[in-house]
Design an enzyme around this catalytic site. Structure first.
Site, PDB file in Angstrom:
ATOM      1  CE  LYS A  76      -4.407   0.994   0.488  1.00 54.04           C
ATOM      2  NZ  LYS A  76      -5.658  -0.331  -0.433  1.00 54.04           N
ATOM      3  N   GLY A 176     -21.276   6.489   4.094  1.00 54.43           N
ATOM      4  CA  GLY A 176     -20.703   6.695   2.924  1.00 54.43           C
ATOM      5  C   GLY A 176     -21.047   6.175   1.671  1.00 54.43           C
ATOM      6  CB  VAL A 177     -23.040   7.165  -0.124  1.00 50.70           C
ATOM      7  CG1 VAL A 177     -24.397   6.000  -0.004  1.00 50.70           C
ATOM      8  CG2 VAL A 177     -23.922   9.057  -0.521  1.00 50.70           C
ATOM      9  N   GLY A 178     -20.019   7.546  -1.131  1.00 52.15           N
ATOM     10  CA  GLY A 178     -18.754   7.203  -2.472  1.00 52.15           C
ATOM     11  C   GLY A 178     -18.377   6.423  -3.436  1.00 52.15           C
ATOM     12  CE  LYS A 179     -12.550   6.535  -5.320  1.00 54.51           C
ATOM     13  NZ  LYS A 179     -11.166   6.055  -5.552  1.00 54.51           N
ATOM     14  CB  VAL A 180     -16.957   1.626  -2.523  1.00 49.92           C
ATOM     15  CG1 VAL A 180     -17.842   0.144  -2.489  1.00 49.92           C
ATOM     16  CG2 VAL A 180     -15.267   1.402  -2.709  1.00 49.92           C
ATOM     17  N   GLY A 181     -19.400   2.522  -2.022  1.00 52.94           N
ATOM     18  CA  GLY A 181     -20.974   3.014  -1.016  1.00 52.94           C
ATOM     19  C   GLY A 181     -22.417   3.145  -1.948  1.00 52.94           C
TER      20      GLY A 181
END
Length: 354
Positions: A76, A176-181
């Site tokens: 990472k 969390g409703v960004g890219k994945v959510g």
């Protein structure tokens, strides 16, 4: 911080004063192959916080790639700074040169704060940048299959807990409703779930509600964890499950896309004590790394999606092993990943990308 005692093979500190780059690349293991893991761009409070995150995330990638059946180790990288103000072409290219200098021991991709277009820039300086945009021969947005894998893990948890691999009629809280959510919400709505969301970014919530008017929203995560749900899905940053959260959590299953969800090792046991089924994060969110790995072979979305669908079976195996051994799913998942590393890793040779 005892970096040398962390069990990592290599930790690289990267500095380029001309561009302002300050980054850390952590390679936890190359036992199964070159270390694959994304690049996180985040305004860490200090260097110690950045190093700690890189060490924890890279170790999780070793376990994630092992459980996903990939011939890859774990690594990472973190770039210290605000991606909205500090990200420049010069900085990304400087970072790419550091990745290239490792000769393929570390393969980078997208993570929080980095996107396909950023990896296109990084790839101008290194052969070892993946998760590029479709226009440049990459796999595109890996959050699509990350969400798909989380959904498959959630289906497996539903099967294990309720005897049916569906979220239809169940209430799922997504933090969390960004890219994945946001992609996960799409899957859940399609499956017939009742969805409640929250995010620190009001715009992200508004975009979800515009697509799905039946979805509900609450003010913040503290409210969501106290809202009665069947499933709680942490999909933002790590350490989402701490002592205070678990004590008040109103859900029967935890299954989300965030990395490093457990604030400390004792959280898994506390979830088990409370009768909450925990789907290990690095198991269920492996769809993205499966998508990125497929890029190395000439990307096929259908092929990557079929492989990500296998998360369902692996998750069921972990849940059943946990029950049989009287341990938490987190412990059962670790054991399964370690078994593969031990049996395959000592025979594996590192296959560097060409």
């Amino acid at each position: 911080m005892d970096v040398l005692g962390s069990g990592h093979e290599q930790v690289v500190f990267c500095s380029d004063p001309a561009s302002g780059l300050r980054a850390v690349i952590a390679i936890h293991s190359t036992a199964l192959g070159p270390a694959l893991g994304g690049t996180r761009f985040h305004p860490y409070a200090d260097e110690d916080a950045a190093v700690a995150d890189a060490l924890a995330l890279s170790r999780a990638m070793t376990y994630k790639n092992s459980l996903a059946g990939l011939d890859l180790g774990g690594g990472k990288a973190v770039i210290i700074g605000d991606p909205h103000t500090d990200k420049t072409e010069a900085l990304l290219r400087a970072y790419g040169r550091f990745v290239e200098s490792l000769g393929g021991r570390y393969l980078t991709a997208c993570d929080v704060g980095t996107y396909n277009a950023d990896l296109d820039v990084v790839a101008r300086e290194t052969r070892f940048a993946h998760g590029r945009s479709l226009a440049y021969g990459g796999c595109g947005d890996s959050s699509v299959l990350t969400a798909y894998g989380v959904f498959q893990g959630m289906r497996a948890a539903a099967q294990h807990r309720w005897g049916k691999p569906s979220l239809a009629g169940r209430t799922v809280g997504v933090a969390g409703v960004g890219k994945v959510g946001s992609w996960l919400v799409d899957r859940l709505v399609e499956d017939g779930a009742d969805v409640v969301v929250t995010d620190v970014d009001a715009g992200a919530v508004e975009r979800v509600l515009a697509r799905h008017p039946a979805v509900d929203a609450v003010a913040d995560t503290a409210t969501l964890v106290r809202t009665p749900t069947d499933v709680y899905a942490p999909c933002a940053l790590g350490r989402a499950l701490d002592d205070g959260t678990v004590a008040v959590l109103e859900a029967e299953i935890v299954c989300g896309g965030a990395n490093n969800q457990l604030a400390h090792e004792g959280i898994a046991a506390e979830l088990m004590r409370r009768g909450i089924l925990y789907a290990p994060d690095y198991l269920v969110n492996a769809g993205g790394v499966i998508q990125v790995e497929d890029e190395r072979h000439g990307f096929s979305f259908a092929r990557a999606e079929a492989r990500a669908a296998g998360i369902f079976d692996v998750a069921l195996r972990v849940f059943r092993a946990a029950d049989a051994d009287g341990v938490s799913p987190a412990v059962a998942a670790d054991r399964l990943a370690e078994e593969r590393i031990a049996s395959v890793g000592r025979l594996a040779t590192i296959r560097l990308p060409r």
